[in-house]
Enzyme design. Structure first.
Site, PDB file in Angstrom:
ATOM      1  N   SER A   1       0.844  -1.197   0.000  1.00  0.00           N
ATOM      2  CA  SER A   1       0.000   0.000   0.000  1.00  0.00           C
ATOM      3  C   SER A   1       0.875   1.240   0.000  1.00  0.00           C
ATOM      4  CB  SER A   1      -0.912   0.035   1.223  1.00  0.00           C
ATOM      5  OG  SER A   1      -1.547   1.296   1.332  1.00  0.00           O
ATOM      6  N   MET A   2       0.681   2.103  -0.996  1.00  0.00           N
ATOM      7  CA  MET A   2       1.418   3.358  -1.043  1.00  0.00           C
ATOM      8  C   MET A   2       1.043   4.256   0.131  1.00  0.00           C
ATOM      9  SD  MET A   2       1.271   6.408  -3.894  1.00  0.00           S
ATOM     10  CE  MET A   2      -0.407   6.878  -3.436  1.00  0.00           C
ATOM     11  N   ARG A   3      -0.265   4.500   0.308  1.00  0.00           N
ATOM     12  CA  ARG A   3      -0.707   5.437   1.337  1.00  0.00           C
ATOM     13  C   ARG A   3      -0.341   4.975   2.743  1.00  0.00           C
ATOM     14  NH1 ARG A   3      -3.470   6.444  -2.826  1.00  0.00           N
ATOM     15  NH2 ARG A   3      -4.043   4.252  -2.910  1.00  0.00           N
ATOM     16  N   THR A   4      -0.537   3.695   3.021  1.00  0.00           N
ATOM     17  CA  THR A   4      -0.248   3.207   4.369  1.00  0.00           C
ATOM     18  C   THR A   4       1.234   3.315   4.681  1.00  0.00           C
ATOM     19  OG1 THR A   4      -2.136   1.695   4.287  1.00  0.00           O
ATOM     20  CG2 THR A   4      -0.457   1.243   5.940  1.00  0.00           C
TER      21      THR A   4
ATOM     22  N   ASN B   1     -14.546  -4.319   4.595  1.00  0.00           N
ATOM     23  CA  ASN B   1     -13.864  -3.915   5.824  1.00  0.00           C
ATOM     24  C   ASN B   1     -14.037  -2.434   6.141  1.00  0.00           C
ATOM     25  OD1 ASN B   1     -12.276  -3.161   3.638  1.00  0.00           O
ATOM     26  ND2 ASN B   1     -10.348  -3.663   4.633  1.00  0.00           N
TER      27      ASN B   1
ATOM     28  N   ASP C   1     -15.784   2.957  -2.322  1.00  0.00           N
ATOM     29  CA  ASP C   1     -14.547   2.168  -2.307  1.00  0.00           C
ATOM     30  C   ASP C   1     -14.574   1.275  -3.543  1.00  0.00           C
ATOM     31  OD1 ASP C   1     -12.186   0.934  -1.574  1.00  0.00           O
ATOM     32  OD2 ASP C   1     -13.060  -0.241   0.060  1.00  0.00           O
TER      33      ASP C   1
ATOM     34  N   MET D   1      -8.181  -6.127  -3.151  1.00  0.00           N
ATOM     35  CA  MET D   1      -7.005  -6.973  -3.296  1.00  0.00           C
ATOM     36  C   MET D   1      -7.342  -8.397  -2.848  1.00  0.00           C
ATOM     37  SD  MET D   1      -3.211  -6.208  -1.738  1.00  0.00           S
ATOM     38  CE  MET D   1      -3.296  -4.513  -2.315  1.00  0.00           C
TER      39      MET D   1
ATOM     40  N   CYS E   1     -11.623   6.139   0.098  1.00  0.00           N
ATOM     41  CA  CYS E   1     -10.389   5.795   0.807  1.00  0.00           C
ATOM     42  C   CYS E   1      -9.194   5.633  -0.134  1.00  0.00           C
ATOM     43  CB  CYS E   1     -10.590   4.531   1.638  1.00  0.00           C
ATOM     44  SG  CYS E   1     -11.255   3.137   0.713  1.00  0.00           S
ATOM     45  N   LEU E   2      -9.433   5.520  -1.433  1.00  0.00           N
ATOM     46  CA  LEU E   2      -8.386   5.374  -2.446  1.00  0.00           C
ATOM     47  C   LEU E   2      -7.592   4.076  -2.246  1.00  0.00           C
ATOM     48  CD1 LEU E   2      -7.030   9.038  -2.706  1.00  0.00           C
ATOM     49  CD2 LEU E   2      -8.810   7.971  -4.102  1.00  0.00           C
TER      50      LEU E   2
END
Length: 375
Positions: free
Chosen positions: A123-126, A232, A293, A298, A333-334
């Site tokens: 994940s990029m954002r995380t 989720n 979303d 994934m 949330c992207l």
């Protein structure tokens, strides 16, 4: 350390959080108008510690060593905590964000501390939000990708937890099975932060709550309508609805509803008005937030085509936003699949706040880590 923080925030104020003392679940007749920000002083930080891209599953079992609702070691689910603690964390997020935005770089509570970031899912954002946030507050974060660590395969989770606890001050994990995060927390002697599981995504919803406070002025009493898969993300919205009263609606196709046990638990909390419907057009009327979303998360890409057919009529487009009304914001949330669950026009519209929302991941997570580490 808290005293130093208080001196910094005096020159960098941010929007105050608004939570009414009313215990009612819904506020008919109240009109919440859209505005860009609220410029009110926030309280000084307390001295003491205080999808996207995943599929829905059934409710997991709880960890065996649960403590009090305000002094838990780990951040695994929003409704593990009481309302006062969630409010404190959101207050803290607002304060620290204002401090960083002011250019202040002398508040370094994480100096000398390290964090391991476990990524079973990329994940990029995380990664960027946790790593950058921890660095800006003085700490050092280590990335452990799928090739570096394979909990339960190459090494048992209980062993990974106990080894990393001896090297680090805190652990963040983004995994598939929710039981993995529960096991990691159970065996770790340092705080564990849930960066995402197939069951929930609490850090994202904390960022979303912060974003709503900045743009609407409050979470309490608002109407949030989630359009799409009951995954989720929906589970974590239901967690928030268990500790803060607002009106939450999930509009999803038949067969894609959120976990029944999770819905029941949120309703039993008795704070929020909660609805599950299969009619997005009816659901969005009067919304303060319309949320979306991806339809295929994934691990579900082999279902993508079937899901596109099942989710016809659930795309958030300009017509749906018009039905929602002039006060409605769009959130996501992207990453977004433009042209699938949402149109390009909606993402780029003035009422879209997806990028402030993405930024707030870092600030909300900073506040969560500050709380867990006793700042």
């Amino acid at each position: 350390m808290a005293a130093a923080m208080a001196s910094h925030v005096s020159t960098a104020r941010s929007p105050a959080l608004s939570f009414s003392s009313s215990s009612s679940s819904f506020f008919p007749g109240t009109t919440l108008r859209r505005f860009s920000a609220v410029s009110l002083p926030s309280p000084a930080l307390p001295r003491l510690r205080v999808s996207c891209q995943a599929s829905s599953v059934t409710s997991p079992s709880s960890p065996s060593d649960v403590k009090g609702k305000s002094d838990l070691k780990d951040f695994l689910a929003i409704d593990d905590f009481d309302t006062a603690t969630i409010k404190t964390i959101l207050d803290k997020a607002s304060e620290v964000k204002a401090l960083l935005k002011s250019g202040e770089r002398n508040y370094l509570p994480f100096k000398g501390k390290s964090m391991s970031m476990i990524f079973a899912k990329p994940s990029m954002r995380t990664r960027v939000s946790f790593e950058t946030g921890f660095f800006l507050l003085g700490g050092h974060a280590l990335y452990l990708g799928p090739n570096d660590i394979q909990m339960g395969k190459r090494e048992e989770t209980r062993d990974v937890a106990r080894v990393l606890s001896r090297y680090n001050d805190i652990i963040m994990a983004r995994v598939f099975a929710h039981q993995d995060i529960l096991d990691l927390a159970n065996y770790s002697s340092v705080p564990v932060v849930n960066g995402l599981t197939d069951h929930n995504h609490p850090c994202q919803i904390m960022a979303d709550a912060l974003t709503m406070i900045e743009h609407i002025g409050q979470v309490e009493g608002t109407k949030v309508v989630y359009v799409g898969d009951g995954n989720n993300m929906v589970h974590s919205w239901l967690e928030l609805a268990s500790v803060i009263p607002f009106h939450f609606v999930c509009a999803c196709p038949k067969g894609y509803e959120p976990d029944k046990e999770r819905v029941s638990k949120a309703k039993q909390a008795g704070l929020s008005k909660i609805e599950i419907t299969n009619d997005p057009k009816e659901a969005v009327i009067g919304a303060d937030v319309v949320y979306s979303d991806v339809w295929a998360s994934m691990g579900q890409k082999d279902e993508a085509e079937a899901r596109r057919k099942a989710f016809q009529g659930f795309q958030v487009d300009e017509a749906l936003m018009k039905l929602a009304g002039q006060k409605a914001y769009f959130m996501h949330c992207l990453p977004a699949e433009r042209g699938v669950e949402v149109t390009n026009g909606v993402v780029e519209a003035p009422y879209s706040i997806v990028f402030p929302q993405a930024e707030n991941r870092m600030h909300a997570q900073n506040a969560i880590m500050l709380h867990l580490l006793g700042f």
